[in-house]
Design a protein around this motif. Structure first.
Motif, PDB file in Angstrom:
ATOM      1  N   LEU A 179       0.812  -1.216   0.000  1.00 39.35           N
ATOM      2  CA  LEU A 179       0.000   0.000   0.000  1.00 39.35           C
ATOM      3  C   LEU A 179       0.846   1.267   0.000  1.00 39.35           C
ATOM      4  N   VAL A 180       1.923   1.274   0.766  1.00 43.06           N
ATOM      5  CA  VAL A 180       2.790   2.449   0.834  1.00 43.06           C
ATOM      6  C   VAL A 180       3.661   2.497  -0.418  1.00 43.06           C
ATOM      7  N   ARG A 181       3.648   3.643  -1.088  1.00 43.43           N
ATOM      8  CA  ARG A 181       4.475   3.852  -2.282  1.00 43.43           C
ATOM      9  C   ARG A 181       5.319   5.089  -2.021  1.00 43.43           C
ATOM     10  N   ALA A 182       6.627   4.905  -1.916  1.00 41.44           N
ATOM     11  CA  ALA A 182       7.443   6.025  -1.452  1.00 41.44           C
ATOM     12  C   ALA A 182       8.884   5.908  -1.914  1.00 41.44           C
ATOM     13  N   LYS A 183       9.522   7.070  -2.084  1.00 41.28           N
ATOM     14  CA  LYS A 183      10.944   7.146  -2.379  1.00 41.28           C
ATOM     15  C   LYS A 183      11.716   7.191  -1.070  1.00 41.28           C
ATOM     16  N   THR A 184      12.725   6.363  -0.985  1.00 45.87           N
ATOM     17  CA  THR A 184      13.580   6.309   0.196  1.00 45.87           C
ATOM     18  C   THR A 184      14.745   7.282   0.064  1.00 45.87           C
ATOM     19  N   GLY A 185      15.373   7.560   1.180  1.00 48.82           N
ATOM     20  CA  GLY A 185      16.591   8.351   1.193  1.00 48.82           C
ATOM     21  C   GLY A 185      17.451   7.906   2.347  1.00 48.82           C
ATOM     22  N   THR A 186      18.727   7.626   2.081  1.00 52.68           N
ATOM     23  CA  THR A 186      19.606   7.100   3.128  1.00 52.68           C
ATOM     24  C   THR A 186      21.010   7.654   2.974  1.00 52.68           C
ATOM     25  N   LEU A 187      21.463   8.353   3.988  1.00 53.09           N
ATOM     26  CA  LEU A 187      22.863   8.713   4.150  1.00 53.09           C
ATOM     27  C   LEU A 187      23.271   8.298   5.563  1.00 53.09           C
ATOM     28  N   ASN A 188      24.497   8.573   5.936  1.00 50.19           N
ATOM     29  CA  ASN A 188      24.992   8.076   7.214  1.00 50.19           C
ATOM     30  C   ASN A 188      24.130   8.528   8.396  1.00 50.19           C
ATOM     31  N   THR A 189      23.730   9.791   8.405  1.00 50.99           N
ATOM     32  CA  THR A 189      22.935  10.327   9.514  1.00 50.99           C
ATOM     33  C   THR A 189      21.580  10.853   9.043  1.00 50.99           C
ATOM     34  N   VAL A 190      21.172  10.431   7.843  1.00 51.50           N
ATOM     35  CA  VAL A 190      19.944  10.942   7.227  1.00 51.50           C
ATOM     36  C   VAL A 190      19.073   9.781   6.780  1.00 51.50           C
ATOM     37  N   LEU A 191      17.780   9.874   7.065  1.00 50.94           N
ATOM     38  CA  LEU A 191      16.798   8.956   6.512  1.00 50.94           C
ATOM     39  C   LEU A 191      15.584   9.767   6.077  1.00 50.94           C
ATOM     40  N   ALA A 192      14.996   9.388   4.953  1.00 50.78           N
ATOM     41  CA  ALA A 192      13.822  10.108   4.469  1.00 50.78           C
ATOM     42  C   ALA A 192      12.894   9.142   3.755  1.00 50.78           C
ATOM     43  N   LEU A 193      11.619   9.494   3.749  1.00 50.20           N
ATOM     44  CA  LEU A 193      10.610   8.692   3.064  1.00 50.20           C
ATOM     45  C   LEU A 193       9.496   9.637   2.610  1.00 50.20           C
ATOM     46  N   SER A 194       9.307   9.740   1.302  1.00 51.43           N
ATOM     47  CA  SER A 194       8.295  10.636   0.747  1.00 51.43           C
ATOM     48  C   SER A 194       7.500   9.896  -0.313  1.00 51.43           C
ATOM     49  N   GLY A 195       6.161   9.974  -0.215  1.00 53.03           N
ATOM     50  CA  GLY A 195       5.361   9.259  -1.196  1.00 53.03           C
ATOM     51  C   GLY A 195       3.882   9.479  -1.008  1.00 53.03           C
ATOM     52  N   TYR A 196       3.110   8.443  -1.313  1.00 53.68           N
ATOM     53  CA  TYR A 196       1.652   8.571  -1.256  1.00 53.68           C
ATOM     54  C   TYR A 196       1.022   7.245  -0.868  1.00 53.68           C
ATOM     55  N   VAL A 197      -0.223   7.329  -0.371  1.00 46.90           N
ATOM     56  CA  VAL A 197      -0.937   6.141   0.069  1.00 46.90           C
ATOM     57  C   VAL A 197      -2.428   6.451   0.033  1.00 46.90           C
ATOM     58  N   VAL A 198      -3.231   5.443  -0.253  1.00 51.51           N
ATOM     59  CA  VAL A 198      -4.682   5.574  -0.155  1.00 51.51           C
ATOM     60  C   VAL A 198      -5.088   5.015   1.198  1.00 51.51           C
ATOM     61  N   ASP A 199      -5.771   5.827   2.008  1.00 53.14           N
ATOM     62  CA  ASP A 199      -6.105   5.378   3.352  1.00 53.14           C
ATOM     63  C   ASP A 199      -7.303   4.433   3.348  1.00 53.14           C
ATOM     64  N   ALA A 200      -7.692   3.968   4.517  1.00 48.55           N
ATOM     65  CA  ALA A 200      -8.748   2.958   4.618  1.00 48.55           C
ATOM     66  C   ALA A 200     -10.098   3.478   4.150  1.00 48.55           C
ATOM     67  N   ASP A 201     -10.278   4.787   4.112  1.00 49.57           N
ATOM     68  CA  ASP A 201     -11.533   5.371   3.646  1.00 49.57           C
ATOM     69  C   ASP A 201     -11.519   5.693   2.160  1.00 49.57           C
ATOM     70  N   GLY A 202     -10.372   5.406   1.490  1.00 44.77           N
ATOM     71  CA  GLY A 202     -10.285   5.684   0.060  1.00 44.77           C
ATOM     72  C   GLY A 202      -9.799   7.080  -0.273  1.00 44.77           C
ATOM     73  N   ARG A 203      -9.123   7.729   0.668  1.00 49.14           N
ATOM     74  CA  ARG A 203      -8.620   9.079   0.431  1.00 49.14           C
ATOM     75  C   ARG A 203      -7.129   9.016   0.113  1.00 49.14           C
ATOM     76  N   LEU A 204      -6.710   9.706  -0.958  1.00 56.66           N
ATOM     77  CA  LEU A 204      -5.305   9.729  -1.346  1.00 56.66           C
ATOM     78  C   LEU A 204      -4.563  10.768  -0.517  1.00 56.66           C
ATOM     79  N   LEU A 205      -3.531  10.319   0.194  1.00 58.30           N
ATOM     80  CA  LEU A 205      -2.717  11.181   1.036  1.00 58.30           C
ATOM     81  C   LEU A 205      -1.285  11.189   0.527  1.00 58.30           C
ATOM     82  N   VAL A 206      -0.624  12.332   0.633  1.00 51.31           N
ATOM     83  CA  VAL A 206       0.805  12.422   0.303  1.00 51.31           C
ATOM     84  C   VAL A 206       1.550  12.770   1.593  1.00 51.31           C
ATOM     85  N   PHE A 207       2.777  12.300   1.704  1.00 48.33           N
ATOM     86  CA  PHE A 207       3.518  12.488   2.955  1.00 48.33           C
ATOM     87  C   PHE A 207       5.001  12.602   2.695  1.00 48.33           C
ATOM     88  N   SER A 208       5.695  13.190   3.640  1.00 46.77           N
ATOM     89  CA  SER A 208       7.157  13.227   3.624  1.00 46.77           C
ATOM     90  C   SER A 208       7.644  13.281   5.059  1.00 46.77           C
TER      91      SER A 208
END
Length: 505
Positions: free
Chosen positions: A446-475
């Motif tokens: 369900l989760v569709r996201a771009k990862t990001g990884t450096l030595n002291t950095v982590l990131a996750l940005s993408g989108y997901v459809v929630d249980a009610d059918g609403r499209l949400l974007v996140f970072s």
């Protein structure tokens, strides 16, 4: 005593079902009926064995095929997900914060910032320092993808050409931005290796033979499409030595890898010359039967290439040409495996498409400009590269949710070309081994996201459809994290997972 007698009595009745049954039937059925019964049984048996006794060439009428064995007259409609409904309820910010905020806790040092928006309306549902500039790691490739799709177009392809050289007996291999070349034959069904040097060499030999060319051929290399330093000084020496990146050229084999199957470790430090050497070898093999020999060694061609990649003559003669996979297909690969070399190439090609130089400065300027044109506020963006390897990059979670919104629901349909490249939790790309524990399994698939990884950095940005059918974007972006602390990736994944299961009202 009675139990024993009863058991034996039942055994006797069961024995009648074998030899005794035949005797009883013969005694009870007249002989004529026995004969008729045997005939009824014999007819189907004869039909089964008869084909073995038919003379060669003779035909036997086929029995009609039952309806259930016949091909269907129509094909069933495919079962697909229903389109999103605008009537699906929007989560309330307080409910989203109650779910997400406790999960974004660092394992050790550092901090997480984050932003969640409703994709359709842009309503902010969660904001923890979402406008704060952060080192984004490979999440930066989302902005680079948008720039490439906007400036080049999803269907654009990069051409690698062989030109007739400035002197007799010379050919010029011209790099046009394809760094996913394969050594062998072109493979149209693939992105990596879509254009092959063996195919290019065979075309060149055919053209030379048709022109009556014989004797020795010298291969020159024109890789002048990119300008400026090939190696960005913002990249750490350790990252270059580890093979995270390599000097940039407008043509390369396997995204500047020695072996397409080995995506870690050292890279060729002159990827263009390595590709040219492979082309010369393929030209030598293809020309052996056509009276052509190929001189040892490859030299860089004098002169400066034009933006179209043809330079050593005013009107160059194209002997051969192969084209890359489309920009959309290359963007998909870049996002799936987080390919730094491909991202830097895409940035330079976007710069050239907008009239800028094919350099790091041109690439960073083009990426920022195209992000702004896509609706992202860019006044606080600072870029040192376009792949996310440099620690000098600064992008906020809000800027990432804005670009993901543009890709998912924005007016520019060209940006939809990036969506297939988002890794899927537990299934593909850089998320294939994540979302497998009890706290994140609900986000798998369900989760569709771009990862990001450096030595002291982590990131996750993408989108997901929630249980009610609403499209949400996140970072979600973590900086200053404790290196190697396992809980930090889990925090990102769990935060995305609760969005997937959110009925947050």
């Amino acid at each position: 005593m009675s139990n024993t007698t009863g058991t034996e009595s039942r055994r006797g009745r069961r024995s009648l079902g074998s030899a005794g049954l035949g005797q009883a039937l013969r005694a009870a059925i007249p002989p004529v009926l026995v004969v008729l019964l045997l005939l009824v049984l014999a007819v189907p048996a004869a039909l089964l064995v008869a084909p073995g006794f038919v003379a060669p060439g003779a035909t036997v009428a086929a029995a009609p095929v039952p309806a259930w064995q016949q091909l269907p007259a129509t094909v069933s409609a495919p079962q697909v997900l229903a389109p999103l409904q605008q009537s699906a309820p929007v989560p309330t910010p307080s409910a989203v914060a109650a779910q997400v905020d406790p999960l974004l806790a660092t394992d050790g040092g550092g901090t997480f910032t984050g932003m969640v928006q409703d994709a359709s309306t842009g309503q902010v549902l969660f904001d923890r320092g979402g406008s704060e500039g952060r080192v984004p790691a490979s999440n930066l490739k989302l902005l680079t993808s948008a720039a490439a799709l906007r400036t080049l177009g999803p269907d654009h392809r990069f051409a690698t050409k062989v030109l007739r050289g400035p002197a007799p007996g010379q050919v010029v291999l011209v790099g046009g931005g394809d760094v996913l070349l394969g050594a062998g034959e072109s493979r149209p069904e693939q992105t990596l290796g879509h254009a092959g040097l063996a195919t290019l060499a065979a075309q060149a030999v055919d053209a030379l033979r048709a022109a009556g060319t014989t004797g020795e051929i010298t291969v020159l290399l024109d890789d002048s499409l990119f300008t400026g330093p090939a190696l960005n000084p913002a990249w750490l020496a350790g990252d270059v030595e580890a093979g995270e990146i390599a000097p940039l050229y407008p043509l390369a084999l396997n995204s500047a890898r020695f072996d397409p199957a080995v995506t870690t470790g050292p890279r060729p430090q002159d990827a263009a010359m390595a590709a040219a050497g492979e082309f010369a070898a393929r030209l030598r093999a293809a020309g052996a039967g056509a009276g052509l020999t190929v001189a040892a060694g490859v030299e860089r061609a004098p002169g400066t290439a034009t933006a179209a990649g043809a330079a050593v003559q005013a009107q160059p003669v194209v002997l051969a040409e192969v084209e890359s996979a489309t920009v959309a297909e290359q963007v998909d690969l870049m996002l799936q495996v987080s390919d730094n070399y491909l991202a830097e190439t895409m940035g330079r090609m976007a710069a050239l498409a907008t009239g800028r130089s094919g350099s790091n400065d041109g690439a960073t300027a083009a990426v920022v400009a195209e992000a702004g044109a896509a609706g992202v506020a860019t006044d606080t963006i600072k870029l040192a590269d376009v792949c996310g390897l440099a620690l000098g990059n600064q992008v906020s979670a809000r800027q990432f949710t804005d670009v993901v919104r543009a890709m998912t629901t924005g007016a520019d349909a060209r940006l939809r070309g990036a969506l297939d490249g988002f890794p899927v939790g537990g299934l593909s790309g850089t998320l294939d081994t994540r979302y497998g524990d009890a706290g994140t399994a609900g986000g798998a698939g369900l989760v569709r996201a771009k990862t990001g990884t450096l030595n002291t950095v982590l990131a996750l940005s993408g989108y997901v459809v929630d249980a009610d059918g609403r499209l949400l974007v996140f970072s979600f972006i973590g900086n200053g994290l404790t290196p190697g602390a396992a809980g930090n990736k889990q925090a990102l994944d769990r935060a995305a997972t609760v969005l997937a299961g959110c009925g947050c009202r």
